[in-house]
Write a protein that holds these residues in place. Structure first.
Motif, PDB file in Angstrom:
ATOM      1  N   SER A 297      -3.574   5.416  -3.884  1.00 52.39           N
ATOM      2  CA  SER A 297      -4.600   4.821  -4.370  1.00 52.39           C
ATOM      3  C   SER A 297      -5.771   4.304  -3.201  1.00 52.39           C
ATOM      4  N   ALA A 298      -6.425   3.791  -3.826  1.00 49.10           N
ATOM      5  CA  ALA A 298      -7.513   3.389  -2.933  1.00 49.10           C
ATOM      6  C   ALA A 298      -7.162   2.412  -1.618  1.00 49.10           C
ATOM      7  N   ASP A 299      -5.793   1.671  -2.087  1.00 42.52           N
ATOM      8  CA  ASP A 299      -5.857   0.820  -0.887  1.00 42.52           C
ATOM      9  C   ASP A 299      -5.720   0.519   0.385  1.00 42.52           C
ATOM     10  N   TRP A 300      -5.573   1.915   0.531  1.00 43.84           N
ATOM     11  CA  TRP A 300      -5.345   2.263   2.000  1.00 43.84           C
ATOM     12  C   TRP A 300      -6.563   2.067   2.395  1.00 43.84           C
ATOM     13  N   ARG A 301      -7.517   2.760   1.961  1.00 49.34           N
ATOM     14  CA  ARG A 301      -9.144   2.614   2.658  1.00 49.34           C
ATOM     15  C   ARG A 301      -9.141   1.577   2.455  1.00 49.34           C
ATOM     16  N   SER A 302      -9.030   0.546   1.470  1.00 49.07           N
ATOM     17  CA  SER A 302      -9.777  -0.968   1.785  1.00 49.07           C
ATOM     18  C   SER A 302      -8.705  -1.788   2.112  1.00 49.07           C
TER      19      SER A 302
ATOM     20  N   ALA B 170       0.996  -1.394  -0.082  1.00 49.21           N
ATOM     21  CA  ALA B 170       0.384  -0.113   0.042  1.00 49.21           C
ATOM     22  C   ALA B 170       0.935   0.888  -0.143  1.00 49.21           C
ATOM     23  N   ALA B 171       2.354   1.477   0.825  1.00 44.79           N
ATOM     24  CA  ALA B 171       2.662   2.809   0.600  1.00 44.79           C
ATOM     25  C   ALA B 171       3.312   3.040  -0.238  1.00 44.79           C
ATOM     26  N   ARG B 172       3.695   1.691  -1.720  1.00 49.15           N
ATOM     27  CA  ARG B 172       4.038   1.868  -2.757  1.00 49.15           C
ATOM     28  C   ARG B 172       2.845   2.835  -3.463  1.00 49.15           C
ATOM     29  N   ARG B 173       1.955   2.638  -3.149  1.00 46.55           N
ATOM     30  CA  ARG B 173       0.883   4.134  -3.613  1.00 46.55           C
ATOM     31  C   ARG B 173      -0.325   4.615  -3.400  1.00 46.55           C
ATOM     32  N   PRO B 174       0.426   5.708  -1.949  1.00 46.67           N
ATOM     33  CA  PRO B 174      -0.134   6.066  -1.175  1.00 46.67           C
ATOM     34  C   PRO B 174      -1.177   7.050  -1.398  1.00 46.67           C
TER      35      PRO B 174
END
Length: 263
Positions: free
Chosen positions: A79-84, A73-77
């Motif tokens: 993106s929606a990855d953090w929320r998911s 997730a840190a590689r794409r701060p």
């Protein structure tokens, strides 16, 4: 000679033993006693080392999972990855927290703590824990055969016993769990039954060993650490009771027996 041999034995090599003199005198008896002591120390040390190794292995899995997910997730701060990832990370951290809690509890049990013993209404603990369990499962939990039983013990420790038994039943039950508590011949008997796959005869002692998972329940994503029943056994043993597994056809019956409070 015995003194010199004893001085050479260290904690890193408890496998060594003293030479027992051939004469059956006080010196020979002392050497035999010391060898027995060394054998007990060696067994205890090996048990602790195995426990530490197993604990390290169990902790490595959830920590590695958390690290990997955070790294991705840190590689794409932006993106929606953090929320998911939020719910997943919370679940992993809760699992890690449960494991650490179980490890700490076992370490305390190994230290032979002095429980705060007093008369305890075991039925009240059962009713409270059943209510708690119902809040997190859709399984039917039947407690209509729970009757009064007072034992001498530590409230927190006995609560952990009932909670672990219910957690174990919830993990493996298909549709329902039955809880029974009664008193007979100076003994309180608590039975928690499920309608799952059951526990094969050869494994009914092994399930109380630390970090034990049977073949059909090895996956760590079920939330089990393999410590719950080990904690049950250790607490019940300290309370001068017994715990064992019986067949429920289908499923398993975990039976706890404790001495009743003497009037």
């Amino acid at each position: 000679m015995l003194r010199a041999q004893t001085a050479e034995i260290t904690v890193s090599d408890l496998s060594r033993r003293l030479d027992v003199p051939p004469s059956a005198d006080a010196l020979g008896r002392l050497a035999t006693t010391l060898n027995d002591l060394l054998a007990r120390l060696e067994a205890s040390t090996q048990k602790q080392r195995q426990f530490i190794a197993d604990a390290s292995h169990e902790l490595r899995s959830p920590l590695s999972s958390l690290h990997t997910q955070l790294e991705v997730a840190a590689r794409r701060p932006d993106s929606a990855d953090w929320r998911s990832l939020g719910p997943v990370l919370v679940e992993d951290s809760e699992r890690l927290s449960r494991l650490v809690d179980d490890l700490v509890r076992l370490a305390r049990l190994d230290a032979h703590p002095r429980f705060r013993r007093r008369p305890v209404d075991l039925d009240e603990i059962v009713f409270a824990e059943v209510q708690r369990a119902r809040q997190r499962t859709n399984l039917t939990i039947d407690q209509h055969t729970v009757s009064a039983a007072r034992v001498d013990g530590d409230v927190d420790a006995l609560t952990r016993v009932v909670r672990n038994l219910l957690d174990n039943a919830i993990r493996y039950a298909t549709l329902r769990i039955d809880v029974n508590l009664g008193a007979c011949d100076g003994t309180a008997q608590l039975v928690v039954s499920d309608d799952g796959l059951g526990i094969p005869g050869p494994d009914r002692q092994r399930v109380f060993d630390r970090f034990t998972r049977l073949d059909d329940a090895r996956a760590r994503d079920t939330g089990g650490s393999g410590l719950g029943l080990a904690i049950v056994r250790d607490i019940i043993t300290v309370h001068r009771g017994t715990v064992h597994v019986e067949d429920n056809a289908p499923g398993a019956r975990l039976v706890v027996r404790l001495p009743l409070t003497r009037l």
